[in-house]
Design a protein around this motif. Structure first.
Motif, PDB file in Angstrom:
ATOM      1  N   HIS A  76       0.840  -1.199   0.000  1.00  0.00           N
ATOM      2  CA  HIS A  76       0.000   0.000   0.000  1.00  0.00           C
ATOM      3  C   HIS A  76       0.871   1.242   0.000  1.00  0.00           C
ATOM      4  CE1 HIS A  76       0.468  -0.219   4.441  1.00  0.00           C
ATOM      5  NE2 HIS A  76       0.114   1.039   4.485  1.00  0.00           N
ATOM      6  N   HIS A  78       1.529   5.307   1.118  1.00  0.00           N
ATOM      7  CA  HIS A  78       1.264   6.352   2.114  1.00  0.00           C
ATOM      8  C   HIS A  78       1.319   7.689   1.398  1.00  0.00           C
ATOM      9  CE1 HIS A  78       2.435   4.110   6.078  1.00  0.00           C
ATOM     10  NE2 HIS A  78       1.323   3.668   5.537  1.00  0.00           N
ATOM     11  N   SER A  86       1.796   2.086  10.213  1.00  0.00           N
ATOM     12  CA  SER A  86       0.931   2.559  11.291  1.00  0.00           C
ATOM     13  C   SER A  86       0.529   1.383  12.160  1.00  0.00           C
ATOM     14  CB  SER A  86      -0.313   3.210  10.694  1.00  0.00           C
ATOM     15  OG  SER A  86      -1.101   2.218  10.051  1.00  0.00           O
ATOM     16  N   ASP A  89      -1.479  -0.859  10.133  1.00  0.00           N
ATOM     17  CA  ASP A  89      -0.639  -1.615   9.197  1.00  0.00           C
ATOM     18  C   ASP A  89      -0.025  -2.818   9.901  1.00  0.00           C
ATOM     19  OD1 ASP A  89      -1.119   0.276   7.234  1.00  0.00           O
ATOM     20  OD2 ASP A  89       0.756   1.346   7.577  1.00  0.00           O
ATOM     21  N   ILE A 102       5.437  -0.872   1.712  1.00  0.00           N
ATOM     22  CA  ILE A 102       4.821   0.458   1.809  1.00  0.00           C
ATOM     23  C   ILE A 102       5.665   1.391   0.952  1.00  0.00           C
ATOM     24  CG2 ILE A 102       4.199   2.400   3.306  1.00  0.00           C
ATOM     25  CD1 ILE A 102       3.991   0.484   5.637  1.00  0.00           C
TER      26      ILE A 102
END
Ligand SMILES: [Zn+2]
Length: 128
Positions: A76, A78, A86, A89, A102
């Motif tokens: 994913h 950011h 996070s 996450d 990420i």
């Protein structure tokens, strides 16, 4: 058998570029997908229907994942300058797969990080 600490995986450089491109397209929302590997090389994204886009909600919907052992983890984006996972996450990483990418701004070959299921940094070799 692949160990979860050293997944022994590589990533296709073209796929890495496609991930960053998708992150740019999705910005300022989060891009989310599952990662598939073939013969130890992550070479395909699996887009999940019903994935929610948006900061803090870009979480893979685990029940949408097919039962498919070629799925090795997640990726994913950011929409900011930090690729630190996070709390949400880390919770996701611990439940699913062994390789979690990420990517953050500026979404290029320098801005991505890879984590294992405990949220520890690991390395993936890029194959161009
Ligand atoms: Zn995140």
């Amino acid at each position: 058998m692949l160990s979860q600490d050293k997944p022994g995986l590589s990533i296709d450089g073209a796929l890495l570029d496609a991930i960053n491109e998708a992150a740019v397209q999705t910005y300022p929302n989060e891009f989310v997908a599952a990662l598939r590997a073939e013969k130890g090389v992550i070479n395909e994204l699996l887009m999940l229907p019903g994935t929610i886009s948006g900061e803090r909600s870009g979480i893979l919907q685990l029940h949408m994942l097919p039962i498919d052992f070629s799925v090795v983890g997640s990726v994913h984006s950011h929409p900011g300058p930090s690729a630190r996972p996070s709390e949400a996450d880390l919770a996701l990483f611990s439940h699913f797969g062994s390789v979690h990418i990420i990517t953050c701004l500026p979404f290029d070959r320098t801005s991505w990080r890879v984590y294992n299921l405990r949220g520890e940094r690991i390395e993936l070799k890029v194959i161009d």
